[in-house]
Write a protein that holds these residues in place. Structure first.
Motif, PDB file in Angstrom:
ATOM      1  N   ASP A 233      -1.692  17.069   3.689  1.00 46.24           N
ATOM      2  CA  ASP A 233      -1.401  15.863   4.472  1.00 46.24           C
ATOM      3  C   ASP A 233      -1.694  14.593   3.687  1.00 46.24           C
ATOM      4  N   LYS A 234      -2.782  14.567   2.953  1.00 45.88           N
ATOM      5  CA  LYS A 234      -3.173  13.372   2.214  1.00 45.88           C
ATOM      6  C   LYS A 234      -2.149  13.059   1.120  1.00 45.88           C
ATOM      7  N   ASP A 235      -1.780  14.080   0.336  1.00 48.68           N
ATOM      8  CA  ASP A 235      -0.805  13.856  -0.736  1.00 48.68           C
ATOM      9  C   ASP A 235       0.564  13.457  -0.173  1.00 48.68           C
ATOM     10  N   PHE A 236       0.920  14.023   0.980  1.00 50.57           N
ATOM     11  CA  PHE A 236       2.203  13.692   1.604  1.00 50.57           C
ATOM     12  C   PHE A 236       2.232  12.217   2.015  1.00 50.57           C
ATOM     13  N   LEU A 237       1.130  11.715   2.589  1.00 46.30           N
ATOM     14  CA  LEU A 237       1.058  10.313   2.980  1.00 46.30           C
ATOM     15  C   LEU A 237       1.094   9.391   1.765  1.00 46.30           C
ATOM     16  N   ILE A 238       0.454   9.831   0.677  1.00 46.24           N
ATOM     17  CA  ILE A 238       0.500   9.046  -0.563  1.00 46.24           C
ATOM     18  C   ILE A 238       1.940   8.978  -1.071  1.00 46.24           C
ATOM     19  N   GLY A 239       2.643  10.118  -1.036  1.00 44.58           N
ATOM     20  CA  GLY A 239       4.041  10.151  -1.469  1.00 44.58           C
ATOM     21  C   GLY A 239       4.926   9.254  -0.626  1.00 44.58           C
ATOM     22  N   GLN A 240       4.700   9.262   0.692  1.00 47.73           N
ATOM     23  CA  GLN A 240       5.477   8.393   1.581  1.00 47.73           C
ATOM     24  C   GLN A 240       5.233   6.924   1.262  1.00 47.73           C
ATOM     25  N   GLN A 241       3.966   6.597   0.977  1.00 53.04           N
ATOM     26  CA  GLN A 241       3.624   5.208   0.664  1.00 53.04           C
ATOM     27  C   GLN A 241       4.290   4.756  -0.631  1.00 53.04           C
ATOM     28  N   ILE A 242       4.331   5.639  -1.616  1.00 53.39           N
ATOM     29  CA  ILE A 242       4.966   5.301  -2.895  1.00 53.39           C
ATOM     30  C   ILE A 242       6.464   5.082  -2.704  1.00 53.39           C
ATOM     31  N   ILE A 243       7.117   6.004  -1.975  1.00 57.46           N
ATOM     32  CA  ILE A 243       8.564   5.886  -1.742  1.00 57.46           C
ATOM     33  C   ILE A 243       8.878   4.591  -0.993  1.00 57.46           C
ATOM     34  N   GLY A 244       8.054   4.275   0.012  1.00 59.91           N
ATOM     35  CA  GLY A 244       8.272   3.055   0.779  1.00 59.91           C
ATOM     36  C   GLY A 244       8.020   1.789  -0.013  1.00 59.91           C
TER      37      GLY A 244
ATOM     38  N   LEU B  14       8.862   0.993  -9.089  1.00 63.16           N
ATOM     39  CA  LEU B  14       7.610   0.738  -8.386  1.00 63.16           C
ATOM     40  C   LEU B  14       6.983  -0.510  -9.006  1.00 63.16           C
ATOM     41  N   ARG B  15       7.181  -1.634  -8.375  1.00 53.68           N
ATOM     42  CA  ARG B  15       6.694  -2.908  -8.909  1.00 53.68           C
ATOM     43  C   ARG B  15       5.254  -3.209  -8.488  1.00 53.68           C
ATOM     44  N   ARG B  16       4.784  -2.558  -7.425  1.00 47.01           N
ATOM     45  CA  ARG B  16       3.425  -2.838  -6.938  1.00 47.01           C
ATOM     46  C   ARG B  16       2.389  -2.096  -7.771  1.00 47.01           C
ATOM     47  N   PRO B  17       1.252  -2.732  -8.083  1.00 45.85           N
ATOM     48  CA  PRO B  17       0.190  -2.069  -8.840  1.00 45.85           C
ATOM     49  C   PRO B  17      -0.401  -0.906  -8.050  1.00 45.85           C
ATOM     50  N   ILE B  18      -0.936   0.079  -8.773  1.00 42.60           N
ATOM     51  CA  ILE B  18      -1.527   1.250  -8.137  1.00 42.60           C
ATOM     52  C   ILE B  18      -2.681   0.845  -7.218  1.00 42.60           C
ATOM     53  N   LEU B  19      -3.489  -0.123  -7.640  1.00 42.18           N
ATOM     54  CA  LEU B  19      -4.620  -0.567  -6.818  1.00 42.18           C
ATOM     55  C   LEU B  19      -4.142  -1.157  -5.487  1.00 42.18           C
ATOM     56  N   SER B  20      -3.006  -1.826  -5.490  1.00 40.04           N
ATOM     57  CA  SER B  20      -2.454  -2.365  -4.241  1.00 40.04           C
ATOM     58  C   SER B  20      -2.007  -1.240  -3.318  1.00 40.04           C
ATOM     59  N   LEU B  21      -1.443  -0.169  -3.900  1.00 39.28           N
ATOM     60  CA  LEU B  21      -1.048   0.991  -3.090  1.00 39.28           C
ATOM     61  C   LEU B  21      -2.275   1.645  -2.454  1.00 39.28           C
TER      62      LEU B  21
ATOM     63  N   ALA C  51      -5.407   2.632   2.526  1.00 49.04           N
ATOM     64  CA  ALA C  51      -6.674   2.526   3.255  1.00 49.04           C
ATOM     65  C   ALA C  51      -6.502   1.755   4.552  1.00 49.04           C
ATOM     66  N   PHE C  52      -5.751   0.653   4.526  1.00 52.56           N
ATOM     67  CA  PHE C  52      -5.633  -0.203   5.699  1.00 52.56           C
ATOM     68  C   PHE C  52      -4.595   0.310   6.699  1.00 52.56           C
ATOM     69  N   SER C  53      -3.471   0.819   6.205  1.00 60.18           N
ATOM     70  CA  SER C  53      -2.384   1.219   7.111  1.00 60.18           C
ATOM     71  C   SER C  53      -2.452   2.684   7.532  1.00 60.18           C
ATOM     72  N   GLN C  54      -2.905   3.574   6.621  1.00 63.38           N
ATOM     73  CA  GLN C  54      -2.915   5.009   6.909  1.00 63.38           C
ATOM     74  C   GLN C  54      -4.326   5.580   7.090  1.00 63.38           C
ATOM     75  N   ASN C  55      -5.333   4.757   6.810  1.00 63.03           N
ATOM     76  CA  ASN C  55      -6.725   5.212   6.841  1.00 63.03           C
ATOM     77  C   ASN C  55      -6.937   6.392   5.886  1.00 63.03           C
ATOM     78  N   VAL C  56      -6.276   6.296   4.719  1.00 61.44           N
ATOM     79  CA  VAL C  56      -6.388   7.337   3.698  1.00 61.44           C
ATOM     80  C   VAL C  56      -7.122   6.755   2.495  1.00 61.44           C
ATOM     81  N   MET C  57      -8.238   7.368   2.122  1.00 65.05           N
ATOM     82  CA  MET C  57      -9.003   6.914   0.966  1.00 65.05           C
ATOM     83  C   MET C  57      -8.559   7.707  -0.261  1.00 65.05           C
ATOM     84  N   ALA C  58      -7.807   7.083  -1.131  1.00 63.93           N
ATOM     85  CA  ALA C  58      -7.259   7.754  -2.302  1.00 63.93           C
ATOM     86  C   ALA C  58      -7.794   7.114  -3.565  1.00 63.93           C
ATOM     87  N   THR C  59      -7.872   7.913  -4.620  1.00 61.23           N
ATOM     88  CA  THR C  59      -8.305   7.392  -5.914  1.00 61.23           C
ATOM     89  C   THR C  59      -7.079   7.046  -6.755  1.00 61.23           C
ATOM     90  N   GLU C  60      -7.305   6.300  -7.825  1.00 65.04           N
ATOM     91  CA  GLU C  60      -6.208   5.922  -8.715  1.00 65.04           C
ATOM     92  C   GLU C  60      -5.572   7.154  -9.344  1.00 65.04           C
TER      93      GLU C  60
END
Length: 490
Positions: free
Chosen positions: A136-147, A155-162, A167-176
């Motif tokens: 589930d966590k990796d799937f949400l990360i993938g959705q965020q990247i595609i969006g 992908l113009r946005r920095p990884i730190l911004s993703l 964290a704010f929209s999905q409540n998912v704590m991911a590392t770089e």
């Protein structure tokens, strides 16, 4: 210190009707329907005859019944009353539309074009993500990247911004590292090159999907990794020296890189981005005689609402007129005025469009007969404005947003206007003629040794067009033709 004083000023102000006409004049045909629908929704006193006549018999709404005549003396007793006859129209509501000789294409224009159902660029990526066995966590990360991808597939946005977005929209704590890992997976998706953060990474992703045993592919990867700047600037001599290869080998490498898609996102959404142009005018050639017609969509079947007219007559005949009734009459009057002004503005728009286009067609008659740009005469806005006795700004509003369909293509009216250039013989020709000659010279040049601006200036001078080198450069840039060095091919 405050001081009051009376002053008289003479000012010129546009009336609401003039403002409405100006706004309608610059609206192209493709947007006119939406503007009319907007007015129909806002003003119930305005009706579209093409809709009301579909289910309602015409005899239910006679234009004018003699028994409905009212006493004019009663009307005169009220200072804010007005004449209902001003809002009554003849039954032939199309007289200003059908006389424009625009009915031939009416049925074709109203046919609805079928729309092909296909997945968008982002839906295609999402389907590929759905097929992967991810938690589930990796799937949400993938959705965020595609969006977060832009329309080009980057992908113009920095990884730190993703990471912050997750964290704010999905409540998912991911590392770089986790986001980078999922990004690498998405970069394997089709179309090749998607998910890249810059042009270099986009080209490398595509090259690494090719056969790595091919020496040309390996050399192409080396060029993109280390000499991309020299490649884009076409410094081929530097590349040959750095890679220690000859021109034939470099040509194979360059051809391989040129096959790559620098904007992978465009491939999936190109059809969505196509601009659908609806011509405002049609010009046909009937045995050497040009016939101009206005698009049928520019002549809508509008009329003032019969029910609103009858409503006002009912109020007008009433014996007692209290305050509420006067307010109701004022409301109806306002809506009727607005409807009448809009219909008048549409009529004036049609007349101005036809008058302007007819003047342009007659001015450039030879061009519209042949389609050869060399037959275009020098023409500026003032030339047409003087012919139709209108302001230059009015002609500009027509020319900047209207298209004409001819037997050799559909063109923006603005493209027919050009400045004059004097030849050695003293004849004035359009600068479009010079641009056409420049285009032909560049198209026929030896791509190994493309013509510099100085050489193009000399060629034009030999043909009788004495213009400066900087003017040649200006015309070349206007035609989106790069400088000689960037036109060079191996």
């Amino acid at each position: 210190m405050l001081k009051q004083s009376l002053q008289q000023k003479l000012l010129q102000k546009l009336s609401p009707q003039q403002i409405q006409f100006i706004k309608l004049l610059q609206v192209p045909t493709v947007s006119l329907d939406a503007r009319i629908k907007e007015e129909l929704e806002e003003n119930p006193a305005l009706e579209d005859m093409s809709l009301t006549n579909m289910n309602e018999p015409a005899e239910e709404y006679p234009d004018k019944d003699p028994e409905d005549n009212y006493n004019e003396e009663e009307q005169g007793s009220e200072g804010d009353e007005f004449n209902v006859d001003d809002y009554l129209q003849e039954e032939d509501v199309n007289d200003y539309g059908n006389n424009l000789n625009n009915s031939s294409d009416d049925e074709e224009d109203r046919k609805e074009m079928p729309i092909a159902i296909q997945n968008s660029f982002f839906e295609n990526l999402q389907q590929q993500l759905d097929l992967l066995a991810l938690n589930d966590k990796d799937f949400l990360i993938g959705q965020q990247i595609i969006g977060s991808l832009d329309d080009d597939g980057y992908l113009r946005r920095p990884i730190l911004s993703l990471i912050d977005d997750l964290a704010f929209s999905q409540n998912v704590m991911a590392t770089e590292e986790e986001v980078e890992e999922i990004l690498k997976i998405i970069q394997t998706f089709d179309p090749a090159g998607v998910g890249a953060r810059d042009l270099q990474e986009c080209l490398l992703i595509q090259l690494r999907k090719k056969d790595q045993d091919n020496p040309v592919i390996r050399e192409a990867i080396l060029v993109v990794e280390n000499y991309l700047d020299e490649f884009t600037r076409k410094h081929y001599d530097k590349l040959e020296k750095a890679l220690n290869i000859n021109s034939d080998e470099l040509k194979k490498i360059v051809d391989e890189i040129l096959k790559l898609n620098p904007k992978p996102g465009d491939a999936g959404s190109a059809s969505e981005k196509q601009l659908h142009i609806i011509p405002d005018f049609h010009i046909t050639n009937n045995d050497g005689i040009l016939i101009l017609t206005l698009n049928a969509q520019n002549a809508p079947e509008l009329r003032v609402s019969r029910s609103y007219q009858e409503m006002f007559e009912h109020y007008d005949k009433a014996a007692q007129k209290d305050k509420k009734m006067k307010e109701a009459v004022q409301f109806v009057k306002q809506k009727l005025d607005s409807a009448k002004w809009f219909i008048d503005a549409i009529k004036q728009r049609q007349q101005t469009l036809l008058k302007t286009m007819n003047a342009i067609m007659n001015y450039q008659y030879t061009y519209f007969l042949t389609g050869d740009e060399r037959n275009l005469k020098p023409m500026i806005l003032k030339d047409i404005a003087d012919k139709i006795d209108m302001d230059i700004s009015t002609v500009s509003r027509v020319a900047n947003s209207k298209y004409v369909q001819t037997e050799f293509g559909t063109f923006l009216l603005k493209s027919f206007f050009s400045e004059a250039i004097q030849t050695d013989s003293g004849e004035e020709v359009s600068n479009k003629e010079v641009k056409k000659i420049l285009e032909e010279c560049i198209a026929n040049e030896d791509k190994r040794k493309p013509l510099a601006d100085e050489k193009l200036t000399e060629i034009l001078k030999e043909k009788g067009y004495t213009i400066a080198r900087r003017t040649v450069a200006k015309y070349r840039e206007a035609m989106n033709i790069p400088v000689a060095r960037l036109r060079k091919k191996l």
